[in-house]
Design an enzyme around this catalytic site. Structure first.
Site, mmCIF file in Angstrom:
data_model
loop_
_atom_site.group_PDB
_atom_site.id
_atom_site.type_symbol
_atom_site.label_atom_id
_atom_site.label_comp_id
_atom_site.label_asym_id
_atom_site.label_seq_id
_atom_site.Cartn_x
_atom_site.Cartn_y
_atom_site.Cartn_z
ATOM 1 N N CYS A 1 -65.158 -24.981 20.980
ATOM 2 C CA CYS A 1 -64.107 -24.738 19.989
ATOM 3 C C CYS A 1 -64.534 -23.703 18.953
ATOM 4 O O CYS A 1 -63.716 -23.200 18.187
ATOM 5 C CB CYS A 1 -63.733 -26.024 19.271
ATOM 6 S SG CYS A 1 -63.180 -27.307 20.396
ATOM 7 N N GLY B 1 -62.162 -35.603 30.295
ATOM 8 C CA GLY B 1 -62.049 -34.262 29.732
ATOM 9 C C GLY B 1 -60.885 -33.461 30.272
ATOM 10 O O GLY B 1 -59.876 -34.010 30.711
#
Lengths: 548, 548
Positions: free
Chosen positions: B47, B283
């Site tokens: 991220c 995920g």
């Protein structure tokens, strides 16, 4: 819908009273709404008073949100300032109003009492000296600003929210400030360990803090005011600001025979009705059911939370019930969410603290965690401390506290919402909070608190709130060697986490072990390794950040 | 507790896979845990990639959170990078691992698939040119940084979260940026009106925005790359970054015969087990139950949310189930909370958007409100926009969106917590959020959204999402005259709110009225006055702030 023309008389024109008036007008265009305010101002921003003292809010007019003329034009309200209600005649459904011009009777269909609360002024010697002030309205603020302009040293009596806000603002304008607090901590509503950040920043900003000491008397001298403390200590100052709490202005209600609680607050039902169905009460003058203590303790289910947010929502509830009758939503009670900023730190609480739960005799468990307020790899991450309390039987969250430089308000709001939703510690682990590096972490501090609580409940880890003093306990500092050497833990053996598995032989498996690290995360991992190798191990919560 | 020595093999070593490994180790000190990662890095902060491109995160090492050596020392993990799993043999409970040195078989007791997702690269002419990049890992990031160092103009294809983050960062380092998006708005996950702030700040910062146009092909030239759009338009650029979404890397799972969803995601149960009970998946590669759409629509209850937060918690759930068996907590599903910062604005969503609810055919209502992010009288108050969607039958909140300069993350987190707690719009009105002037308001924007929703449900007000074009409707602009003159609403009559009650005669009671103001609050008050005087009145939500 019950929209026949009603005459609604409201006593008090600040947060709660003004909310009643505005909502009632929106619901009932033809109602006659009269708002009576003793003082010269209505609907002023009392939460902003400290910030004008320090000039952070520059414009005084910014605090005077509304005027009678504006309220007339916008909401067709009949606002009468300088109008004190001196008696209520419930049987006649009328009030007696006193103004400078004299007294008159005013009838009502529905009466709303929103007179607020006034600062406590205990009957101590010297307390009537002109240099012992309080801060509750714009006039108090003006007086404080006038006084402090020509002096150097101010003493704040009471380290609650307003006291600390004023202390900060006075430092900003160059004053020397002493804060005296009866409890051994600032912010007595919070648990002691959660005020660490606030106390540290106050000291760092030059505030003198005297904790665990109360005021015995004031000794006014010509050029100074001597504040005498219970300990015998004396504080030589030029001005004292009393901020030791408020008492509800419930004399009118008492004289009218309305039911009061043990500390003089007006008792209301879920629609803000007093024991007289035509008389409502809202704001700082009331106490209302606390859904958390009601559920947790059964008794002592009322609490008084003198804050603007609840006052506004209570006002809305009262107006809804007056106009809509049984279609109104019940007020769900006040759980007591509060926050304060003091210099670069914030601290706050929602729901029940550990000390409150202990007072109530409720069975509970708690954890304290430290975590970054946003992704650690993104610049500017600040450490945030979160503590949660929960019911070990159901897992239901009972309260939360937080402190730190950034993001404290957000975590309190999440916990307050979780309390309203009766969420459990398991739910906290699964909260899906907004994550991008500038805003949070993939595992938010609230999630981490939930994880920690879950580990306690599942028996994955035993925790300690402080460093054990029992010499039979082996204290193992699992920080890297350099860090442990720089700020050592007394009587600890340093075994860095990365070496722990290979150095288990250095520890006595027959003696308990307490592990400690920087924030309590690695020590938890170490305790897991040790307990799975036959040790009686516990992790010290919050690490050296909390314990040293 | 099922703590016999297990051999756990994990495919993929970033967010989800790393979480499985870490949690499994804490629970089972003696388990053999092998983490296989195709790439050179494990547990990096994906991220954070955009922020290093623009130098906001200066140190590349800050993104490389862990190394195999550190994970070995800290968690006794066997981490093997450069190790691609090329086949799973469920019957034999083994995987085939390919490395530079060759292939080998590795047996498992439990296998966890966490291979993630890869950027979509549609089969367009010219897409294989070296100047058409994607951004998914550290190597992609290094490549992007190398390329942009020597050029001026970059085209971002796709205005989702990552595309906009990279666009901002490229502007910070002086690049010219064009963003092309197939939808008529940026951030297609959000409702169109909620991206207004983001689009405005992008334009203000010099980004060229091409909306409602897709990529037809790339035409690579010696000194430039020509991006040809569906409209025929051409963008002459030097580099294109594809950020149009991801596809799950589920080939291994497909070949192993595991059940997949309609878009190729691995289907898992509440404990992250695939259709083979010994194989888990977590995920970006999975889709999981969405509790909101499940409850609201019954069908289409799966969703894929490729974000780090869910991946982490799914990893924890899988590890718990592997080690603790049925004592593990079920994963409650992913509701889809996301946020992005773009220059001085943030925008985000939690739960179901209006457009998603419409797709699902769910009955819902929505309101949009503007409010200050903290007390208006305290310096620095910024306008915040909140939209909520709810079930008109039960009042249950179904989704929320927000945008603005400050406090967006906090309101999304409150709404996300409310969604988890199945709170209603009435509950939102009573949330007791932390209020002190620097942090909030006595009536928080979330409370206000609840109030507005309650008014709609109680029939107190009719709302309009935009200015009506039907000429029979009288549009009444209730702003002060000077404000209305400065930025007029076409075809509106200006009757300032303070004059409305005395000027009702200027309006035709037989024609509908739409009221408009700055943010939608005064227009609501005006609509109340009008409807109680016999008019068919509606308030235009969000005022001219939203409508002009």
């Amino acid at each position: 819908m019950n929209q026949e023309k009603q005459k609604i008389v409201i006593v008090g024109g600040v947060a709660g009273g003004a909310s009643v008036a505005a909502r009632a007008r929106r619901l009932a265009e033809d109602a006659e709404i009269i708002m009576l305010e003793r003082g010269p101002d209505v609907s002023f921003a009392n939460c902003g008073l400290p910030y004008h003292v320090g000039g952070e809010i520059e414009d005084r007019d910014a605090l005077a949100v509304q005027t009678p003329a504006k309220l007339k034009a916008l909401l067709n309200l009949d606002v009468r300032t300088g109008s004190e209600v001196v008696n209520v005649q419930p049987a006649e459904k009328s009030v007696t109003v006193r103004t400078l011009e004299g007294e008159y009777e005013l009838s009502y269909d529905k009466l709303v009492l929103a007179p607020g609360a006034s600062p406590l002024r205990p009957p101590l010697a010297g307390i009537d000296d002109a240099r012992v002030l309080t801060l509750r309205n714009l006039q108090d603020m003006d007086r404080l600003i006038d006084h402090v302009a020509q002096l150097d040293h101010v003493t704040i009596i009471g380290a609650g929210f307003i006291g600390l806000e004023v202390a900060e603002q006075l430092v900003h304008i160059g004053k020397k400030v002493t804060v005296v607090e009866l409890q051994e901590q600032v912010l007595p509503l919070l648990d002691g360990e959660m005020t660490k950040g606030i106390e540290e920043t106050m000291l760092a900003n030059g505030v003198e803090l005297i904790l665990g000491d109360g005021i015995a008397s004031f000794d006014p001298q010509a050029n100074e005011l001597v504040v005498k403390l219970n300990s015998g200590k004396e504080v030589r100052t030029e001005l004292a600001l009393l901020s030791i709490g408020v008492r509800p202005e419930s004399e009118l209600a008492a004289n009218a025979g309305l039911e009061l609680g043990p500390r003089g607050h007006i008792r209301v039902n879920d629609y803000m009705q007093t024991s007289d169905a035509n008389i409502y009460a809202v704001g700082d003058v009331i106490e209302s059911a606390n859904p958390l203590s009601a559920d947790a303790a059964g008794s002592d289910a009322y609490n008084a939370v003198p804050l603007g947010g609840p006052a506004n929502r209570q006002g809305r509830t009262a107006a809804d019930h007056i106009v809509l009758g049984e279609k109104a939503q019940a007020y769900p009670g006040t759980i007591g969410t509060a926050i304060v900023r003091v210099f670069d730190q914030a601290a706050g609480i929602t729901g029940l603290s550990e000390k409150r739960l202990s007072q109530l005799g409720v069975d509970f468990k708690s954890v304290l965690v430290h975590a970054d307020h946003h992704a650690g790899y993104y610049p500017g991450a600040e450490r945030l401390t979160v503590k949660i309390m929960w019911d070990p039987e159901s897992g239901r969250l009972l309260g939360g506290e937080a402190y730190g430089k950034e993001g404290v308000d957000k975590r309190l709001d999440v916990l307050a919402t979780a309390l309203r939703g009766k969420l459990t510690i398991d739910d906290l682990t699964h909260l899906e909070l907004a994550y991008a590096p500038p805003f949070g972490s993939a595992k938010d501090p609230v999630n981490i608190a939930g994880f920690a609580a879950g580990n306690v409940m599942a028996g994955h880890v035993k925790t300690l709130a402080s460093i054990p003093t029992d010499e039979s306990v082996q204290i193992v500092d699992v920080r890297p060697a350099a860090m442990a050497a720089a700020r050592p833990v007394a009587n600890a053996i340093n075994i860095p986490m990365v070496e722990l598995r290979s150095r288990l032989g250095e520890l006595d498996v027959n003696r308990p072990v307490a592990t400690i690290c920087v924030i309590g995360k690695t020590s938890y991992m170490a305790a897991r390794v040790l307990s799975q190798n036959g040790f009686d191990a516990a992790s010290i919560m919050g690490g050296v950040t909390q314990a040293l």
